[in-house]
Design a protein around this motif. Sequence first.
Motif, PDB file in Angstrom:
ATOM      1  N   THR A   1       0.780  -1.325  -0.084  1.00 17.39           N
ATOM      2  CA  THR A   1      -0.222  -0.167  -0.086  1.00 17.39           C
ATOM      3  C   THR A   1       0.961   1.236  -0.157  1.00 17.39           C
ATOM      4  N   SER A   2       0.787   2.019  -1.016  1.00 14.38           N
ATOM      5  CA  SER A   2       1.652   3.143  -1.181  1.00 14.38           C
ATOM      6  C   SER A   2       0.757   4.465  -1.465  1.00 14.38           C
ATOM      7  N   THR A   3       1.104   5.647  -0.893  1.00 15.11           N
ATOM      8  CA  THR A   3       0.701   6.793  -0.948  1.00 15.11           C
ATOM      9  C   THR A   3       1.446   7.872  -1.873  1.00 15.11           C
ATOM     10  N   ILE A   4       0.863   8.220  -3.164  1.00 16.33           N
ATOM     11  CA  ILE A   4       1.321   9.158  -3.895  1.00 16.33           C
ATOM     12  C   ILE A   4       1.847  10.592  -3.186  1.00 16.33           C
ATOM     13  N   THR A   5       2.929  10.984  -3.034  1.00 20.46           N
ATOM     14  CA  THR A   5       3.521  12.086  -2.209  1.00 20.46           C
ATOM     15  C   THR A   5       4.297  13.180  -3.083  1.00 20.46           C
ATOM     16  N   ASP A   6       3.640  14.455  -3.384  1.00 21.89           N
ATOM     17  CA  ASP A   6       4.621  15.390  -4.102  1.00 21.89           C
ATOM     18  C   ASP A   6       5.793  15.565  -3.035  1.00 21.89           C
ATOM     19  N   SER A   7       6.943  15.971  -3.383  1.00 24.19           N
ATOM     20  CA  SER A   7       8.103  16.493  -2.591  1.00 24.19           C
ATOM     21  C   SER A   7       8.962  17.596  -3.439  1.00 24.19           C
ATOM     22  N   ASN A   8       9.682  18.394  -2.599  1.00 28.25           N
ATOM     23  CA  ASN A   8      10.453  19.247  -3.126  1.00 28.25           C
ATOM     24  C   ASN A   8      11.751  19.082  -2.764  1.00 28.25           C
ATOM     25  N   ALA A   9      12.186  17.945  -2.206  1.00 30.24           N
ATOM     26  CA  ALA A   9      13.386  17.414  -1.684  1.00 30.24           C
ATOM     27  C   ALA A   9      14.443  17.651  -2.254  1.00 30.24           C
ATOM     28  N   THR A  10      15.524  18.125  -1.818  1.00 25.76           N
ATOM     29  CA  THR A  10      16.848  18.161  -2.580  1.00 25.76           C
ATOM     30  C   THR A  10      17.710  17.227  -1.897  1.00 25.76           C
ATOM     31  N   GLU A  11      17.579  16.456  -1.064  1.00 26.83           N
ATOM     32  CA  GLU A  11      18.295  15.432  -0.332  1.00 26.83           C
ATOM     33  C   GLU A  11      17.398  14.059  -0.507  1.00 26.83           C
ATOM     34  N   SER A  12      18.377  12.838  -0.790  1.00 26.53           N
ATOM     35  CA  SER A  12      17.546  11.495  -0.948  1.00 26.53           C
ATOM     36  C   SER A  12      17.386  11.101   0.475  1.00 26.53           C
ATOM     37  N   ALA A  13      15.824  10.317   0.570  1.00 25.14           N
ATOM     38  CA  ALA A  13      15.781   9.644   1.602  1.00 25.14           C
ATOM     39  C   ALA A  13      16.148   8.195   1.593  1.00 25.14           C
ATOM     40  N   PHE A  14      16.796   7.886   0.423  1.00 26.36           N
ATOM     41  CA  PHE A  14      16.980   6.418   0.211  1.00 26.36           C
ATOM     42  C   PHE A  14      18.249   6.001   1.540  1.00 26.36           C
ATOM     43  N   ASP A  15      18.198   4.661   2.026  1.00 31.03           N
ATOM     44  CA  ASP A  15      18.871   4.031   2.733  1.00 31.03           C
ATOM     45  C   ASP A  15      19.274   2.580   2.523  1.00 31.03           C
ATOM     46  N   PRO A  16      20.539   2.355   2.303  1.00 30.80           N
ATOM     47  CA  PRO A  16      20.805   1.052   1.801  1.00 30.80           C
ATOM     48  C   PRO A  16      20.256  -0.326   2.583  1.00 30.80           C
ATOM     49  N   ILE A  17      20.087   0.119   3.706  1.00 27.71           N
ATOM     50  CA  ILE A  17      19.492  -1.028   4.650  1.00 27.71           C
ATOM     51  C   ILE A  17      17.948  -1.045   4.614  1.00 27.71           C
ATOM     52  N   LEU A  18      17.567   0.262   5.048  1.00 26.66           N
ATOM     53  CA  LEU A  18      16.045   0.548   5.120  1.00 26.66           C
ATOM     54  C   LEU A  18      15.367   0.587   3.730  1.00 26.66           C
ATOM     55  N   GLY A  19      15.879   0.839   2.681  1.00 22.79           N
ATOM     56  CA  GLY A  19      15.198   1.246   1.594  1.00 22.79           C
ATOM     57  C   GLY A  19      14.896   2.704   1.466  1.00 22.79           C
ATOM     58  N   PHE A  20      13.745   3.048   0.857  1.00 17.30           N
ATOM     59  CA  PHE A  20      13.269   4.311   0.903  1.00 17.30           C
ATOM     60  C   PHE A  20      12.543   4.817   2.155  1.00 17.30           C
ATOM     61  N   THR A  21      12.996   5.865   2.910  1.00 16.06           N
ATOM     62  CA  THR A  21      12.488   5.988   4.229  1.00 16.06           C
ATOM     63  C   THR A  21      11.443   6.940   4.521  1.00 16.06           C
ATOM     64  N   GLY A  22      11.058   7.653   3.426  1.00 13.94           N
ATOM     65  CA  GLY A  22       9.764   8.725   3.300  1.00 13.94           C
ATOM     66  C   GLY A  22      10.065  10.069   2.692  1.00 13.94           C
ATOM     67  N   VAL A  23       9.359  10.648   2.446  1.00 14.26           N
ATOM     68  CA  VAL A  23       9.381  12.030   1.609  1.00 14.26           C
ATOM     69  C   VAL A  23      10.063  13.046   2.506  1.00 14.26           C
ATOM     70  N   LYS A  24      11.112  13.480   2.005  1.00 11.55           N
ATOM     71  CA  LYS A  24      11.632  14.659   2.737  1.00 11.55           C
ATOM     72  C   LYS A  24      11.191  15.970   1.786  1.00 11.55           C
ATOM     73  N   GLN A  25      10.693  16.955   2.674  1.00  9.38           N
ATOM     74  CA  GLN A  25      10.295  18.230   1.891  1.00  9.38           C
ATOM     75  C   GLN A  25      11.178  19.313   1.894  1.00  9.38           C
TER      76      GLN A  25
END
Length: 320
Positions: A296-320
């Motif tokens: 279950t995924s929620t489409i979420t707009d983001s203006n992030a300039t920093e990645s929220a990806f972690d090699p162990i956790l995966g994508f960790t959530g939208v950074k604004q």
Amino acid sequence: MRVFPAVLALVMSVSAERFVRFISDDGQIYTGDAILSDGTTDASKSTSARVIQGDIFGNFTVTQEIKNITTLLAPMAPEKTRTVRCVGFNYAAHAEEANITIPDFPILFFKPWTALAPPNGQVPVTEGYQTQGNFTSEMDYESELVVVISKAAYNITVDQALDHVLGYASGYDVSHRGWQIDRGGLPQPQFSMGKDADGWAPWGPAIVTKDIIPNPQNLSIFAKVNGVTMQNDTTANMLFGVADLVSFFSMGITLLPGDIIYTGTPSGVQLGKADPIWLVDGDVVEVGLEGLGTCTSTITDSNATESAFDPILGFTGVKQ
């Protein structure tokens, strides 16, 4: 030598059915065998699991130690996956709705492992994928059967293929048709920029073993948007089945343990519709397969300039 019954029970080995990876209430990450809630085969609804010791690709033990699931992660850490292979137009009805010639051979494209994400979370739509001027954000859904490779495969036959499979999961191949098609250049389509952003490959909730799913070609598959069913089909309608794909993708190219294959989506997506309704900020997409569980995924707009990806956790959530 005296063996204490309590210790023996703690390390007793049983067959794993649904590999999950999760954070428990002690803050630690565990791999476990999901304990299913009554009346469901969907590990996304599990609240606890039996802890697994060892390597699920080698020797491991399912213990009797039970831990609570507070945060469900993708079944494997992304760093365990070398390649994410994906199949385009693997259902005839989907090819027809997109006005694509039915392929004679599997269509292969790749996602980076930075796209891998937990089964429940946000799908980020960063600025370059948002509507800008006359460019429309054409976010779409694709429900897919995911295959996890268990051991190295190179030039193997179709008959050998399933011996190299650890198990199966549900997956959402997040797709932006604007970048895939409209800005795809020639020859169209341009898969990578339309499908490869961080967090655009949610999968799970578990790796369901072949003991539970001996035949991956008879599973119902679905997608819902905001609770409304948009895709409803069966893996029996795949043009190229799991064994065909694993064999084909091993042709001169080594498949390694932990590699993942997204096997294509059935019809019912917005691509090809006369009046498509593209996903927008806040839309909730559910994808799943019979016996494999739901993402279950929620489409979420983001203006992030920093990645929220972690090699162990995966994508960790939208950074604004």
